[in-house]
Write a protein that holds these residues in place. Structure first.
Motif, PDB file in Angstrom:
ATOM      1  N   SER A  87      39.308  42.863  48.008  1.00  0.00           N
ATOM      2  CA  SER A  87      39.722  41.640  47.317  1.00  0.00           C
ATOM      3  C   SER A  87      39.399  40.443  48.212  1.00  0.00           C
ATOM      4  CB  SER A  87      41.221  41.676  47.028  1.00  0.00           C
ATOM      5  OG  SER A  87      41.957  41.561  48.234  1.00  0.00           O
ATOM      6  N   ALA A  88      39.372  39.279  47.609  1.00  0.00           N
ATOM      7  CA  ALA A  88      39.109  38.063  48.377  1.00  0.00           C
ATOM      8  C   ALA A  88      40.134  37.914  49.507  1.00  0.00           C
ATOM      9  CB  ALA A  88      39.133  36.845  47.460  1.00  0.00           C
ATOM     10  N   GLU A 146      31.768  42.646  44.819  1.00  0.00           N
ATOM     11  CA  GLU A 146      30.942  43.680  44.207  1.00  0.00           C
ATOM     12  C   GLU A 146      30.164  44.483  45.241  1.00  0.00           C
ATOM     13  OE1 GLU A 146      28.627  41.983  41.047  1.00  0.00           O
ATOM     14  OE2 GLU A 146      30.415  41.406  39.929  1.00  0.00           O
ATOM     15  N   GLY A 147      30.171  44.053  46.476  1.00  0.00           N
ATOM     16  CA  GLY A 147      29.479  44.781  47.535  1.00  0.00           C
ATOM     17  C   GLY A 147      30.376  45.770  48.256  1.00  0.00           C
ATOM     18  N   CYS A 206      27.868  39.563  48.792  1.00  0.00           N
ATOM     19  CA  CYS A 206      29.144  38.852  48.704  1.00  0.00           C
ATOM     20  C   CYS A 206      29.258  38.100  47.382  1.00  0.00           C
ATOM     21  CB  CYS A 206      29.294  37.906  49.883  1.00  0.00           C
ATOM     22  SG  CYS A 206      29.108  38.737  51.465  1.00  0.00           S
ATOM     23  N   VAL A 207      29.635  38.838  46.346  1.00  0.00           N
ATOM     24  CA  VAL A 207      29.819  38.278  45.013  1.00  0.00           C
ATOM     25  C   VAL A 207      31.149  38.770  44.492  1.00  0.00           C
ATOM     26  CG1 VAL A 207      28.924  38.208  42.659  1.00  0.00           C
ATOM     27  CG2 VAL A 207      27.330  38.326  44.588  1.00  0.00           C
ATOM     28  N   LEU A 208      32.028  37.835  44.144  1.00  0.00           N
ATOM     29  CA  LEU A 208      33.340  38.215  43.615  1.00  0.00           C
ATOM     30  C   LEU A 208      33.264  38.343  42.101  1.00  0.00           C
ATOM     31  CD1 LEU A 208      35.706  35.927  45.714  1.00  0.00           C
ATOM     32  CD2 LEU A 208      35.175  38.338  46.083  1.00  0.00           C
ATOM     33  N   ASN A 209      33.835  39.426  41.577  1.00  0.00           N
ATOM     34  CA  ASN A 209      33.885  39.618  40.128  1.00  0.00           C
ATOM     35  C   ASN A 209      35.078  38.840  39.561  1.00  0.00           C
ATOM     36  OD1 ASN A 209      36.237  41.174  40.474  1.00  0.00           O
ATOM     37  ND2 ASN A 209      35.159  43.115  40.297  1.00  0.00           N
ATOM     38  N   PRO A 210      35.291  38.867  38.260  1.00  0.00           N
ATOM     39  CA  PRO A 210      36.407  38.110  37.673  1.00  0.00           C
ATOM     40  C   PRO A 210      37.788  38.520  38.198  1.00  0.00           C
ATOM     41  CG  PRO A 210      34.837  38.692  35.969  1.00  0.00           C
ATOM     42  CD  PRO A 210      34.411  39.425  37.220  1.00  0.00           C
ATOM     43  N   PRO A 243      33.651  46.800  56.149  1.00  0.00           N
ATOM     44  CA  PRO A 243      32.763  47.488  55.213  1.00  0.00           C
ATOM     45  C   PRO A 243      31.761  46.556  54.530  1.00  0.00           C
ATOM     46  CG  PRO A 243      34.840  47.058  54.155  1.00  0.00           C
ATOM     47  CD  PRO A 243      34.985  46.592  55.590  1.00  0.00           C
ATOM     48  N   CYS A 244      31.678  45.321  54.982  1.00  0.00           N
ATOM     49  CA  CYS A 244      30.781  44.344  54.358  1.00  0.00           C
ATOM     50  C   CYS A 244      29.346  44.861  54.342  1.00  0.00           C
ATOM     51  CB  CYS A 244      30.845  43.019  55.112  1.00  0.00           C
ATOM     52  SG  CYS A 244      29.762  41.753  54.415  1.00  0.00           S
ATOM     53  N   VAL A 245      28.697  44.731  53.187  1.00  0.00           N
ATOM     54  CA  VAL A 245      27.298  45.135  53.038  1.00  0.00           C
ATOM     55  C   VAL A 245      26.422  43.933  52.675  1.00  0.00           C
ATOM     56  CG1 VAL A 245      27.799  47.536  52.479  1.00  0.00           C
ATOM     57  CG2 VAL A 245      27.692  45.845  50.650  1.00  0.00           C
TER      58      VAL A 245
END
Length: 61
Positions: free
Chosen positions: A28-29, A23-24, A14-18, A9-11
């Motif tokens: 989870s990581a 966020e995309g 690629c930014v991980l929240n806290p 589902p990658c869009v």
């Protein structure tokens, strides 16, 4: 039964929240790094979890 492969589902946001969730795509990581190791059932489970995270976050589905 469908023989279709579950695609990532990658869009490309690629930014991980806290909470270590992208966020995309709302995976989870760990889910992102393990994606290629998951079988089709596990991938569908991850997609369901990511949809729920997106909904919980109030994002448009």
């Amino acid at each position: 039964m469908s023989d279709k492969k579950v695609v990532s589902p990658c869009v490309s946001i690629c930014v991980l929240n806290p909470e270590d969730v992208c966020e995309g795509c709302y995976r989870s990581a760990e889910e992102i790094t393990q994606w290629s190791c998951y079988n089709e059932v596990e991938k569908k489970e991850v997609l369901a979890l990511s949809r729920q995270r997106r909904a919980d976050d109030g994002a448009i589905l």
